[in-house]
Design a protein around this motif. Structure first.
Motif, PDB file in Angstrom:
ATOM      1  N   MET A 145      46.223  28.694  48.698  1.00 51.21           N
ATOM      2  CA  MET A 145      47.278  27.804  49.186  1.00 51.21           C
ATOM      3  C   MET A 145      47.283  27.786  50.716  1.00 51.21           C
ATOM      4  SD  MET A 145      48.621  26.307  46.686  1.00 51.21           S
ATOM      5  CE  MET A 145      49.987  25.552  47.566  1.00 51.21           C
ATOM      6  N   VAL A 146      47.063  28.931  51.320  1.00 53.32           N
ATOM      7  CA  VAL A 146      47.004  28.964  52.787  1.00 53.32           C
ATOM      8  C   VAL A 146      45.853  28.097  53.282  1.00 53.32           C
ATOM      9  CG1 VAL A 146      46.610  30.439  54.803  1.00 53.32           C
ATOM     10  CG2 VAL A 146      48.094  31.228  52.958  1.00 53.32           C
ATOM     11  N   GLU A 147      44.733  28.171  52.574  1.00 46.19           N
ATOM     12  CA  GLU A 147      43.595  27.306  52.906  1.00 46.19           C
ATOM     13  C   GLU A 147      44.006  25.843  52.841  1.00 46.19           C
ATOM     14  OE1 GLU A 147      40.309  27.622  53.573  1.00 46.19           O
ATOM     15  OE2 GLU A 147      39.470  29.375  52.584  1.00 46.19           O
ATOM     16  N   LYS A 197      48.555  29.264  35.556  1.00 47.24           N
ATOM     17  CA  LYS A 197      49.821  29.025  36.253  1.00 47.24           C
ATOM     18  C   LYS A 197      49.558  28.589  37.696  1.00 47.24           C
ATOM     19  CE  LYS A 197      54.069  31.337  37.218  1.00 47.24           C
ATOM     20  NZ  LYS A 197      54.203  32.590  37.927  1.00 47.24           N
ATOM     21  N   GLU A 198      48.608  29.254  38.295  1.00 44.29           N
ATOM     22  CA  GLU A 198      48.272  28.917  39.678  1.00 44.29           C
ATOM     23  C   GLU A 198      47.650  27.524  39.765  1.00 44.29           C
ATOM     24  OE1 GLU A 198      47.462  33.585  40.822  1.00 44.29           O
ATOM     25  OE2 GLU A 198      45.808  32.287  40.265  1.00 44.29           O
ATOM     26  N   ILE A 251      44.695  35.920  45.511  1.00 43.49           N
ATOM     27  CA  ILE A 251      43.709  34.849  45.687  1.00 43.49           C
ATOM     28  C   ILE A 251      44.368  33.466  45.699  1.00 43.49           C
ATOM     29  CG2 ILE A 251      41.694  33.738  44.637  1.00 43.49           C
ATOM     30  CD1 ILE A 251      40.953  36.321  45.860  1.00 43.49           C
ATOM     31  N   ALA A 252      45.299  33.262  44.776  1.00 43.69           N
ATOM     32  CA  ALA A 252      45.936  31.951  44.679  1.00 43.69           C
ATOM     33  C   ALA A 252      46.722  31.634  45.947  1.00 43.69           C
ATOM     34  CB  ALA A 252      46.852  31.911  43.465  1.00 43.69           C
ATOM     35  N   GLN A 253      47.424  32.660  46.451  1.00 38.08           N
ATOM     36  CA  GLN A 253      48.185  32.439  47.686  1.00 38.08           C
ATOM     37  C   GLN A 253      47.244  32.144  48.857  1.00 38.08           C
ATOM     38  OE1 GLN A 253      50.245  36.188  47.477  1.00 38.08           O
ATOM     39  NE2 GLN A 253      52.201  35.216  46.941  1.00 38.08           N
ATOM     40  N   ASP A 260      57.319  25.703  49.184  1.00 37.64           N
ATOM     41  CA  ASP A 260      58.018  26.702  48.358  1.00 37.64           C
ATOM     42  C   ASP A 260      57.158  27.936  48.134  1.00 37.64           C
ATOM     43  OD1 ASP A 260      60.358  25.315  48.026  1.00 37.64           O
ATOM     44  OD2 ASP A 260      59.551  24.154  46.331  1.00 37.64           O
ATOM     45  N   MET A 261      56.558  28.439  49.189  1.00 32.35           N
ATOM     46  CA  MET A 261      55.618  29.535  49.005  1.00 32.35           C
ATOM     47  C   MET A 261      56.300  30.891  48.955  1.00 32.35           C
ATOM     48  SD  MET A 261      52.281  28.729  48.929  1.00 32.35           S
ATOM     49  CE  MET A 261      51.359  29.964  49.819  1.00 32.35           C
ATOM     50  N   GLY A 262      57.512  31.003  49.523  1.00 30.07           N
ATOM     51  CA  GLY A 262      58.187  32.300  49.517  1.00 30.07           C
ATOM     52  C   GLY A 262      57.411  33.369  50.259  1.00 30.07           C
ATOM     53  N   LEU A 263      56.693  32.968  51.312  1.00 25.05           N
ATOM     54  CA  LEU A 263      55.901  33.929  52.083  1.00 25.05           C
ATOM     55  C   LEU A 263      56.357  33.901  53.535  1.00 25.05           C
ATOM     56  CD1 LEU A 263      52.292  33.153  50.813  1.00 25.05           C
ATOM     57  CD2 LEU A 263      53.558  35.268  50.431  1.00 25.05           C
ATOM     58  N   SER A 264      56.089  35.010  54.233  1.00 22.18           N
ATOM     59  CA  SER A 264      56.427  35.055  55.647  1.00 22.18           C
ATOM     60  C   SER A 264      55.203  34.695  56.470  1.00 22.18           C
ATOM     61  CB  SER A 264      56.920  36.462  56.001  1.00 22.18           C
ATOM     62  OG  SER A 264      56.656  36.718  57.355  1.00 22.18           O
TER      63      SER A 264
END
Lengths: 328, 493
Positions: free
Chosen positions: B149-151, B175-176, B144-146, B130-134
């Protein structure tokens, strides 16, 4: 606990210290001189020696400045272009604007100082590598020199000005050598007898530690780059006088000749180590190499090949020697 | 009972002069979050690097899925399904998310990689979280948080069965952190085992099943999180004897020499404290708590945004190290090699560089005076070298540190800041440095000692200030400065 004594440098008397530090290149110098003398006996004549000294003097103005810059951990590639620009400036101010000689020279030196100030300031403010900053300034200055003159030389006829580059003091000593003497003493004095000199070594030896030691790094940078600009400009003035003309490309490649002399003289490209004495012998070696090849009638393109090869060998030998001195 | 994913038994690791891991144990169950606790230098990172194939172990065995594993390289570790998420983000910022996730494992022929396939697969992964990223977005455009998550996706993608997270929440907002914990639960539900390193003990209750404690390179104990308390864990972390080689003689300190009020800049927040004449003030806290940053600001290296510094009650403006030195402050920096010494220069050069005006002036250098200064401090600090002409780069770490301290003593400072003064030096030199500090304090010099070694802090300090996340979290008198009290203030309980 055992402490290796390898890196120890005892306090010798100055002559012994000089011989120790530059021993390799001094031996190289004498070998080369002997070979040239055997091949071309006119080498060791006072006329030829004075001619060699006159030829290397403008290179040594720049090389003295580069010695300090390299010790401080920087580099200045704008030197040749500043020499060209200065040649153009001093000539146009005299010929086109009718400035008196001293004032025209002062303007040229001020332009050189200005370029040095810009180099130092941009390096400090932006944190860009000195290589890039001074390379850019080189291109800018060279461009201005061409645009200003339409790439045409400016003829100079004022005998008083020409005397400053082509004349002889007391009828024997070329004028450029007089300036050289003053410059060498000045640089030696700064490096060896002043607080600023120690700071130059400190900044090149470890910039962060220098900052932690209360060294004003910006001041050190300004000094070495402004001095470099002035020396390059002086070379431009002297060369114009010697060649009776302002030449927009007279300094081309000057920075490389200067760096070669400095590095041959044992000054480290990595900063923190070097001496003006080494630079003198380095410039002399390049000077007699060119002269010897000239006397032997060898093509100037082959001279370039020989110069490159000698620098590579000499610096490598020094590199190996230093590598043994300091365990990393 | 869940099957054991991983077992590390009797792990040994030596570095020159250091026994980094001594008979260390760790086991990990399938679907478990296993936290590792310990002070800086307890051996957690070394253990993880052994597991990840970055360091070769010098003894012991690693058992994965019941079989002995030979891990000699990072590739080996990957083959065994071990994936490590390092504290620092190691993505390539100018490449896309898909490129980063497939970095080193690109699909398709080498000369014509399957871009479309990798993008599609990455998009599926991102959607499953559910990252909502392309998948085609550049990593540099993520926060940074995103990026974290990619890591994590990169670590879990493929056949990772064991995931190590080294302080994953240190740069995340609350939140992150919640989002990260959700991810961790999804992963454990798939039977993946997670080794979790964090200094935030408050997180353990929420996320961890078991916790293992390490100290000084040794394994201490493993506890179920539900069956232990914070106090018990702290006691396990610090429970060691304090050596008695400090020999501190305490002075009565009354006169305030230095006062810092509300010091704030990009690294520290509202730092206020006082330093008295002849006092040794300890600064404790975890690495990154803002201690070094505070000292850098006081010493004029990093700019100050607000707050003031008073010396003898008078406000001083410090904008450069020269200003700080003029105010009578000296600082022995944390990283000796990078910031302290001029390695290619002699002891004499190093010892005198800060006091050049004492022997250079007019048109000459007073070589005799220069030698006097160099000899005096070399002797005073018993720097062991053939002479003052010896190059500092050739000395041992302890002797290099003594040269740095000597160069400061030459300036006759009133306030001397020592940042990790004994890091990486042997016990003999340590004792000598403690003796020098004691002597200085006795002579009225005020000392600030930043240290990550608790015994040193407790053994040497008159008072202790503890920092956490760029702020002062506690101030302890000598009588209250116990390891447990300091650790309580240093970690976020």
């Amino acid at each position: 606990m055992s402490i290796k004594e390898k890196g120890a440098v005892k306090a010798d008397n100055p002559v012994v210290a000089y011989m120790k530090r530059n021993g390799g290149i001094i031996i190289g110098f004498f070998i080369l001189a002997t070979i040239i003398q055997i091949n071309t006996p006119q080498f060791l004549t006072s006329k030829n020696i004075i001619s060699v000294l006159r030829q290397i003097s403008t290179n040594l103005y720049c090389a003295s400045a580069i010695t300090m810059i390299l010790i401080a951990g920087g580099i200045d590639l704008s030197i040749g272009a500043v020499t060209s620009l200065s040649s153009v400036v001093v000539s146009t101010f005299m010929v086109n604007y009718g400035f008196p000689i001293p004032l025209a020279i002062l303007v040229a030196l001020a332009v050189g100082a200005m370029v040095g100030f810009l180099n130092g300031t941009i390096i400090y403010k932006t944190g860009l590598p000195p290589f890039i900053v001074t390379y850019s300034l080189q291109s800018i200055c060279q461009g201005i020199a061409y645009v200003w003159t339409g790439a045409q030389p400016i003829r100079l006829t004022d005998q008083n000005f020409i005397f400053l580059g082509a004349g002889y003091a007391f009828g024997v000593i070329p004028m450029p050598l007089i300036y050289l003497g003053v410059i060498l003493v000045f640089v030696w004095y700064i490096l060896n007898r002043t607080k600023l000199g120690r700071h130059i070594y400190a900044v090149g030896g470890n910039e962060k530690a220098a900052e932690f030691s209360g060294v004003n790094i910006r001041k050190v940078r300004w000094f070495v780059y402004i001095f470099s600009g002035i020396m390059a400009a002086l070379a431009g003035v002297v060369l114009s006088a010697r060649m009776y003309s302002g030449q927009p490309a007279v300094g081309a490649g000057g920075e490389m000749d200067a760096i070669a002399a400095v590095v041959l003289g044992g000054t480290s490209m990595g900063g923190g180590r070097g001496s003006i004495g080494g630079t003198i012998i380095g410039a002399l070696l390049i000077g007699i190499l060119n002269n010897g090849l000239n006397l032997a009638g060898i093509d100037s393109y082959w001279q370039m090949v020989a110069k490159g090869a000698i620098i590579l060998i000499a610096v490598y030998v020094d590199f190996v020697k230093q590598g043994n001195k300091l365990r990393k | 009972m869940e099957p054991r994913l991983l077992e590390m038994n009797g792990i040994q690791k030596y570095f020159p002069g250091v026994h980094a891991l001594d008979d260390v144990h760790l086991d990990l169950l399938s679907g478990e979050v296993h936290a590792l606790l310990g002070e800086n230098g307890a051996g957690k990172s070394t253990l993880i690097k052994v597991l990840g194939g970055i360091y070769a172990k010098d003894g012991g065995e690693i058992i994965i899925n019941g079989q002995k594993a030979e891990i000699n390289s990072v590739k080996d570790a990957e083959r065994y399904g071990i994936s490590i998420i390092h504290q620092e983000i190691v993505l390539v910022p100018e490449m896309t998310i898909a490129d980063n996730i497939f970095l080193g494992k690109e699909t398709g022929p080498a000369a014509n990689i399957d871009r479309a396939g990798m993008l599609k697969k990455t998009q599926e992964l991102l959607d499953s979280f559910d990252m909502g990223l392309s998948a085609g977005a550049k990593v540099s455009s993520l926060n940074i948080a995103q990026q974290q998550m990619v890591e994590i996706i990169r670590a879990t993608f493929g056949e990772a069965r064991i995931i190590v997270m080294d302080e994953p929440t240190s740069s995340l907002s609350d939140k992150e952190v919640d989002a990260l914990f959700d991810t961790v639960k999804k992963l454990t539900a798939q039977g993946i085992g997670i080794i979790y390193i964090s200094h935030r003990m408050s997180e353990l209750d929420i996320i961890a099943d078991r916790v293992s404690v390490y100290r000084d390179g040794k394994y201490v104990a493993t506890k179920k999180v539900k069956e232990t308390t914070t106090d018990e864990l702290v006691a396990l972390m610090v429970g060691r004897e304090v050596g008695n080689y400090y020999n501190r003689t305490y002075n009565e300190c009354k006169e305030t020499v230095l006062e810092v009020r509300g010091l704030t800049n990009k690294n520290v927040k509202n730092v206020s404290f006082t330093l008295k004449k002849g006092e040794i003030l300890g600064f404790a806290g975890l690495v990154g708590a803002g201690r070094t940053e505070t000292m850098r600001a006081i010493f004029g290296i990093d700019p100050i945004e607000s707050g003031e510094i008073l010396i003898d009650g008078n406000r001083v403006e410090i904008h450069s190290t020269q200003d700080a030195m003029d105010a009578g402050i000296g600082l022995v920096p944390e990283s000796r090699r990078e910031e302290g010494i001029f390695p290619a220069m002699s002891i004499k050069f190093n010892e005198t560089i800060k006091v050049l005006t004492e022997f250079i002036g007019g048109f000459r250098v007073n070589a005799q005076r220069e030698n006097e200064i160099a000899d005096k401090y070399m002797k005073e600090l018993s720097v062991r070298a053939p002479g003052t002409y010896t190059l500092v780069g050739n000395l041992s770490g302890g002797n290099q540190q003594k040269v740095v301290i000597a160069s400061w003593l030459a300036t006759k400072p009133r306030i001397l800041i020592l940042d990790e003064p004994t890091r990486g030096i042997d016990i003999g030199a340590k004792t000598e440095i403690y003796a020098i500090m004691n002597e200085l304090a006795k002579n009225g010099v005020s000392i600030i000692m930043v240290s990550s070694e608790l015994p040193e802090i407790i053994g040497m300090s008159d008072r202790v200030i503890v920092m956490r996340s760029g702020e002062i979290s506690g101030e302890l008198e000598r009588s209250e400065a116990t390891q447990v009290n300091i650790m309580k203030n240093a970690v976020n309980i």
